[in-house]
Structure formats: structure tokens, C-alpha cells
Design a protein around this motif. Sequence first.
Motif: not given
Length: 239
Positions: A215-220, A228-235
Motif C-alpha cells: 500500500a505504501a509502495a503504490r502511494a510512493y 511500484v516495483k521500484a517503490a516497494a524497494g524503499v520499504f
Amino acid sequence: MKSAVAWVFIVLGLMICHASADTRTIRVFVALADNASQGIAKVPAKIGNGDDAELNLYWGNSEGFKGVFGRSKSWKLEKAEADPVPEIVDRRTYKHVSQDCRIIAEAWRGKNIRECLEAFFSALHSSENSLVAFIGHNGLMDGAIPISGLSAAPQPPDAVILCCISGRYFQPHLEAAKSRPVLTTTQLMYPGSFLLRDALEVWLRQGSRAEMRMAAARAYASNQKISVKAAAGVFTRLE
């Protein structure tokens, strides 16, 4: 008759107390962005003034806590307190419209980020809240804060920590408090409060940490215009 009426009031009182006990409370500690006192990448002066909550990047800005939750259809403002103590510029209480949950959020002056973090760590050692969150600059990058000597609470709160590389820097504090991290970070990142908003909706329905992360990854991803794949790596993968 009098005894029957008295019994009704006793039952009602017990029901109210039980309802109050069941209310989940979330505490949010926001350290205002401060160009003058924090080791942050400099931001425009009007959003980087750690004494001005109304325009601050992490509070009054459209992507700050007040900006995000003030516009939310899921959270309604119950109370606002200006300058409740010298270190805190604003304190706000929000109630969820469909869940029995309240958020108490505080905007701490940027120069008081250490005190803000110490208050956050103390909250990790308390059973008063179901979840505690920190948003802002990773002040532990500027200097270590000793692990609290407090004992772990009987029911430690869950923890959300939205700042750069929070998973690694905050891990010793979480372990000492026996607090369960539900959303932390692995990289340098931008801690917009839209991340907390979307992650909390998953947490409120007792979703998994993997679901909160996505959920955080999609928002980011939407905010940063990345995949979303790149954003998921942030968390941090906590599942």
C-alpha cells in the motif's frame, strides 16, 4: 425499582468503559523539517522552517501530516491545540469515520527533533497506544540516542517509522521495546504522510505487513512517478 435503575446505569457504565478500552489509539510524532538545525537536503525556506508548522514540508504542506489527514474522507478532526508545550507547535486529534480508532499527532519544532525521537522511543515502551509512528528526518543519522532503559510494555505498540533507512537505524530501539515494526524503510526517501494514510487503512483491517508495504509502495510510486516495483524497494520486507 431504584435498584433496577441503578443496575441499568452500572451496565451502561461498564459498556462505555469497555468501548473506550476497545478504542485503538495511534500516536504520531512529526519532527518538522528544519534547514537550520537538521542534516537534511535543503528545501525551500518556507517549507523548511522548523518553527512554522502551517507551511512545513512534513505538516502543513499538502503532503504533510495536516495536509493529508485534513483532506481525508476517512479521518475527521476532533481537536486542535496550538503550542501545547514549548517544543510542540501543533497537536491534532482525528477520529476514523468507520473504525473505532483515534490518531493523536504532534508537530515538534525542528530544533527539538532529539526530544521528539526520545518521546517516540518512550511511547514504544508503553501499552497506551496500539501503534506509534515517527515522520521526518532520520535524526539518528546526526547522532545516536541511547537505548531506553525502560522495560518493554506488556503489550508493545506496532511501529511505523517514515524517514531515511529507518529499518537499520531504529532496529535496536524497536528490539529493546519488543515493538513490532509494520512499516520501515531501506533507502533515502521522502516521508510524505500519504504513506501513513494508506498503510493505516490496511493496518486497521488487520492486514498483513506485506499488504502494508505494498500500500505504501503504490502511494510512493504515484507520488514519485516511479514503478511500484521500484517503490516497494524503499520499504523493508517485514513479512
